[in-house]
Design an enzyme around this catalytic site. Structure first.
Site, PDB file in Angstrom:
ATOM      1  N   PRO A  81      18.018  -2.509 -40.807  1.00  0.00           N
ATOM      2  CA  PRO A  81      17.478  -1.696 -41.884  1.00  0.00           C
ATOM      3  C   PRO A  81      16.909  -0.366 -41.403  1.00  0.00           C
ATOM      4  O   PRO A  81      16.512  -0.211 -40.258  1.00  0.00           O
ATOM      5  CB  PRO A  81      16.362  -2.567 -42.457  1.00  0.00           C
ATOM      6  N   ARG A 117      24.760  -9.363 -46.763  1.00  0.00           N
ATOM      7  CA  ARG A 117      23.757 -10.433 -46.774  1.00  0.00           C
ATOM      8  C   ARG A 117      23.669 -11.045 -48.151  1.00  0.00           C
ATOM      9  O   ARG A 117      23.851 -10.368 -49.154  1.00  0.00           O
ATOM     10  CB  ARG A 117      22.409  -9.878 -46.313  1.00  0.00           C
TER      11      ARG A 117
END
Length: 132
Positions: free
Chosen positions: A2, A73
């Protein structure tokens, strides 16, 4: 990924904000999920000089954390990541909330795979650092 992108008003005390420590905690939280590679984690902050919060009281502050992640994800993994990141953020900012009005906001965004490009040699350098 991220990527942690933080925006905050300039009326938050820098020592209390302690961005280096906050970013370290967020990076550790990302690694603890086992969903994100170290070489992809980034953090940055932007101070906002021009802002207005609520009724304009100069003591009121804001902080917004946007987290961008790559595709791939599950919804459950994204939700558990978001919860972990927000927990780190809110716990870190608790001392500031005890001293002034502070609006904290957070969002996690998944970037579409076909619109995201990377060029990254950090894995090579991390391997050299660790002697692997």
């Amino acid at each position: 990924m991220p990527h942690f992108i933080l925006e905050h008003s300039t009326n938050i005390d820098d020592e209390l904000l302690a961005l280096d420590q906050l970013f370290e905690k967020l990076h550790n939280a990302a690694l603890a999920t086992k969903l994100y590679p170290l070489a992809g984690i980034r953090s940055r902050a932007h101070r906002c000089d021009n802002f207005r919060v609520a009724n304009g009281n100069p003591n009121y502050a804001f902080l917004h954390l946007q987290v961008k992640i790559g595709a791939g994800r599950s919804d459950e993994e994204k939700q558990s990541s978001a919860q972990a990141f927000f927990k780190v953020l809110s716990e870190h900012l608790a001392p500031i909330q005890q001293q002034q009005g502070l609006g904290i906001s957070f969002e996690l965004n998944e970037l579409p795979e076909v619109l995201k490009y990377n060029l990254n040699n950090l894995r090579e350098y991390l391997s050299l650092e660790s002697g692997q």
